[in-house]
Design a protein around this motif. Structure first.
Motif, PDB file in Angstrom:
ATOM      1  N   GLU A 117       0.833  -1.202   0.000  1.00  0.00           N
ATOM      2  CA  GLU A 117       0.000   0.000   0.000  1.00  0.00           C
ATOM      3  C   GLU A 117       0.875   1.262   0.000  1.00  0.00           C
ATOM      4  OE1 GLU A 117      -3.551   2.006   2.713  1.00  0.00           O
ATOM      5  OE2 GLU A 117      -2.895  -0.041   3.133  1.00  0.00           O
ATOM      6  N   LEU A 118       1.916   1.267   0.795  1.00  0.00           N
ATOM      7  CA  LEU A 118       2.847   2.406   0.823  1.00  0.00           C
ATOM      8  C   LEU A 118       3.582   2.550  -0.502  1.00  0.00           C
ATOM      9  CD1 LEU A 118       4.298   2.060   4.428  1.00  0.00           C
ATOM     10  CD2 LEU A 118       2.815   3.885   3.562  1.00  0.00           C
ATOM     11  N   GLU A 119       3.969   1.422  -1.101  1.00  0.00           N
ATOM     12  CA  GLU A 119       4.638   1.471  -2.403  1.00  0.00           C
ATOM     13  C   GLU A 119       3.722   2.063  -3.462  1.00  0.00           C
ATOM     14  OE1 GLU A 119       7.758  -2.292  -1.943  1.00  0.00           O
ATOM     15  OE2 GLU A 119       5.734  -2.660  -2.713  1.00  0.00           O
ATOM     16  N   THR A 120       2.444   1.732  -3.406  1.00  0.00           N
ATOM     17  CA  THR A 120       1.463   2.289  -4.343  1.00  0.00           C
ATOM     18  C   THR A 120       1.343   3.797  -4.165  1.00  0.00           C
ATOM     19  OG1 THR A 120       0.226   0.209  -4.361  1.00  0.00           O
ATOM     20  CG2 THR A 120      -0.954   2.179  -5.084  1.00  0.00           C
ATOM     21  N   ILE A 121       1.308   4.240  -2.935  1.00  0.00           N
ATOM     22  CA  ILE A 121       1.230   5.684  -2.655  1.00  0.00           C
ATOM     23  C   ILE A 121       2.475   6.388  -3.185  1.00  0.00           C
ATOM     24  CG2 ILE A 121       1.248   7.416  -0.801  1.00  0.00           C
ATOM     25  CD1 ILE A 121      -0.500   5.355   0.820  1.00  0.00           C
ATOM     26  N   LEU A 122       3.636   5.809  -2.960  1.00  0.00           N
ATOM     27  CA  LEU A 122       4.885   6.405  -3.447  1.00  0.00           C
ATOM     28  C   LEU A 122       4.922   6.442  -4.974  1.00  0.00           C
ATOM     29  CD1 LEU A 122       7.426   4.815  -0.938  1.00  0.00           C
ATOM     30  CD2 LEU A 122       6.734   7.229  -1.071  1.00  0.00           C
ATOM     31  N   GLU A 123       4.428   5.390  -5.607  1.00  0.00           N
ATOM     32  CA  GLU A 123       4.396   5.344  -7.070  1.00  0.00           C
ATOM     33  C   GLU A 123       3.454   6.417  -7.619  1.00  0.00           C
ATOM     34  OE1 GLU A 123       5.616   4.570 -10.696  1.00  0.00           O
ATOM     35  OE2 GLU A 123       6.497   3.664  -8.910  1.00  0.00           O
ATOM     36  N   GLN A 124       2.312   6.606  -6.979  1.00  0.00           N
ATOM     37  CA  GLN A 124       1.384   7.658  -7.400  1.00  0.00           C
ATOM     38  C   GLN A 124       2.033   9.026  -7.251  1.00  0.00           C
ATOM     39  OE1 GLN A 124      -1.975   6.871  -4.859  1.00  0.00           O
ATOM     40  NE2 GLN A 124      -2.889   5.418  -6.286  1.00  0.00           N
ATOM     41  N   SER A 125       2.782   9.215  -6.189  1.00  0.00           N
ATOM     42  CA  SER A 125       3.492  10.482  -5.981  1.00  0.00           C
ATOM     43  C   SER A 125       4.536  10.697  -7.062  1.00  0.00           C
ATOM     44  CB  SER A 125       4.153  10.484  -4.597  1.00  0.00           C
ATOM     45  OG  SER A 125       4.863  11.674  -4.396  1.00  0.00           O
ATOM     46  N   ARG A 126       5.221   9.637  -7.421  1.00  0.00           N
ATOM     47  CA  ARG A 126       6.236   9.722  -8.483  1.00  0.00           C
ATOM     48  C   ARG A 126       5.593  10.115  -9.809  1.00  0.00           C
ATOM     49  NH1 ARG A 126       8.789   4.950  -7.730  1.00  0.00           N
ATOM     50  NH2 ARG A 126      10.370   5.907  -6.438  1.00  0.00           N
ATOM     51  N   LYS A 127       4.440   9.545 -10.122  1.00  0.00           N
ATOM     52  CA  LYS A 127       3.730   9.864 -11.365  1.00  0.00           C
ATOM     53  C   LYS A 127       3.248  11.307 -11.366  1.00  0.00           C
ATOM     54  CE  LYS A 127       2.175   5.190 -12.378  1.00  0.00           C
ATOM     55  NZ  LYS A 127       1.027   4.273 -12.405  1.00  0.00           N
ATOM     56  N   GLN A 128       2.751  11.785 -10.230  1.00  0.00           N
ATOM     57  CA  GLN A 128       2.284  13.178 -10.132  1.00  0.00           C
ATOM     58  C   GLN A 128       3.444  14.143 -10.321  1.00  0.00           C
ATOM     59  OE1 GLN A 128       0.326  13.444  -6.330  1.00  0.00           O
ATOM     60  NE2 GLN A 128      -1.653  12.874  -7.194  1.00  0.00           N
ATOM     61  N   LYS A 130       5.920  13.832 -12.252  1.00  0.00           N
ATOM     62  CA  LYS A 130       6.273  13.887 -13.671  1.00  0.00           C
ATOM     63  C   LYS A 130       5.218  14.593 -14.511  1.00  0.00           C
ATOM     64  CE  LYS A 130       9.055   9.719 -13.466  1.00  0.00           C
ATOM     65  NZ  LYS A 130       9.218   8.336 -13.909  1.00  0.00           N
ATOM     66  N   THR A 131       4.018  14.813 -13.950  1.00  0.00           N
ATOM     67  CA  THR A 131       2.932  15.443 -14.689  1.00  0.00           C
ATOM     68  C   THR A 131       3.177  16.957 -14.766  1.00  0.00           C
ATOM     69  OG1 THR A 131       1.432  13.767 -13.820  1.00  0.00           O
ATOM     70  CG2 THR A 131       0.431  15.715 -14.794  1.00  0.00           C
ATOM     71  N   PRO A 132       3.250  17.517 -15.992  1.00  0.00           N
ATOM     72  CA  PRO A 132       3.517  18.951 -16.160  1.00  0.00           C
ATOM     73  C   PRO A 132       2.490  19.857 -15.472  1.00  0.00           C
ATOM     74  CG  PRO A 132       3.599  17.811 -18.289  1.00  0.00           C
ATOM     75  CD  PRO A 132       3.130  16.833 -17.259  1.00  0.00           C
ATOM     76  N   SER A 133       1.218  19.460 -15.482  1.00  0.00           N
ATOM     77  CA  SER A 133       0.185  20.322 -14.885  1.00  0.00           C
ATOM     78  C   SER A 133       0.383  20.457 -13.380  1.00  0.00           C
ATOM     79  CB  SER A 133      -1.212  19.773 -15.186  1.00  0.00           C
ATOM     80  OG  SER A 133      -1.361  18.493 -14.617  1.00  0.00           O
ATOM     81  N   GLN A 134       0.986  19.464 -12.747  1.00  0.00           N
ATOM     82  CA  GLN A 134       1.232  19.522 -11.303  1.00  0.00           C
ATOM     83  C   GLN A 134       2.317  20.543 -10.990  1.00  0.00           C
ATOM     84  OE1 GLN A 134      -0.378  18.323  -8.920  1.00  0.00           O
ATOM     85  NE2 GLN A 134      -1.575  16.662  -9.761  1.00  0.00           N
ATOM     86  N   LYS A 135       3.304  20.695 -11.890  1.00  0.00           N
ATOM     87  CA  LYS A 135       4.394  21.624 -11.631  1.00  0.00           C
ATOM     88  C   LYS A 135       3.936  23.063 -11.722  1.00  0.00           C
ATOM     89  CE  LYS A 135       7.996  18.498 -13.150  1.00  0.00           C
ATOM     90  NZ  LYS A 135       8.997  18.192 -14.132  1.00  0.00           N
ATOM     91  N   GLU A 136       2.851  23.325 -12.456  1.00  0.00           N
ATOM     92  CA  GLU A 136       2.328  24.682 -12.610  1.00  0.00           C
ATOM     93  C   GLU A 136       1.623  25.155 -11.353  1.00  0.00           C
ATOM     94  OE1 GLU A 136      -0.132  24.532 -16.050  1.00  0.00           O
ATOM     95  OE2 GLU A 136       1.497  23.947 -17.363  1.00  0.00           O
ATOM     96  N   ARG A 137       1.168  24.241 -10.529  1.00  0.00           N
ATOM     97  CA  ARG A 137       0.411  24.600  -9.321  1.00  0.00           C
ATOM     98  C   ARG A 137       1.284  25.133  -8.293  1.00  0.00           C
ATOM     99  NH1 ARG A 137      -3.749  19.553  -8.866  1.00  0.00           N
ATOM    100  NH2 ARG A 137      -4.724  19.927 -10.816  1.00  0.00           N
TER     101      ARG A 137
END
Length: 137
Positions: A117-128, A130-137
């Motif tokens: 479960e923690l690995e899944t959370i970390l992977e989701q964080s890693r994907k976010q 890399k998302t360009p729209s997240q860096k604009e926030r």
């Protein structure tokens, strides 16, 4: 005033409010709190008023009796937990989420399921990240 922290006693009240699908009166909240708390009915009303002033609790006036208020959550529990978590991390870990997580996990014995479960959370964080729209926030 909406950024004030929820006190432990106020949190007890909100747990009751969040637990129901229908609005509660202060008397109903008081009855539920009697099982676990020594709060007086007056204190419950005072705390509910403070929660309203903080923007966490909303109410409507009863159509049959204007002295009766029906309370419901103005903020979802998840939003309040997130705010409380941010304050905790800022206060005790100088804003470092990494240090907060490390402190919580340091002597924890986790099951394989919890680790996944923690690995899944970390992977989701890693994907976010890399998302360009997240860096604009």
């Amino acid at each position: 005033m909406g950024k004030e922290e929820i006190t432990p006693a106020e949190w007890q009240i909100m747990e009751i409010i969040w637990s129901g699908n229908e609005p509660f009166t202060s008397a109903e909240v008081f009855l539920k709190l009697q099982e676990t708390s020594g709060m007086s009915q007056r204190m419950v009303r005072v705390l509910m008023n403070r929660l309203h002033q903080k923007g966490i609790l909303a109410y409507t006036v009863d159509t049959h009796d204007s002295r009766v208020y029906h309370y419901k959550a103005a903020k979802p529990k998840e939003e309040c937990i997130l705010e409380k978590s941010r304050r905790f991390i800022n206060r005790y870990f100088s804003g470092s989420r990494t240090n907060a997580v490390a402190a919580l996990l340091q002597d924890a014995v986790l099951t394989d399921s919890q680790i996944r479960e923690l690995e899944t959370i970390l992977e989701q964080s890693r994907k976010q990240q890399k998302t360009p729209s997240q860096k604009e926030r």
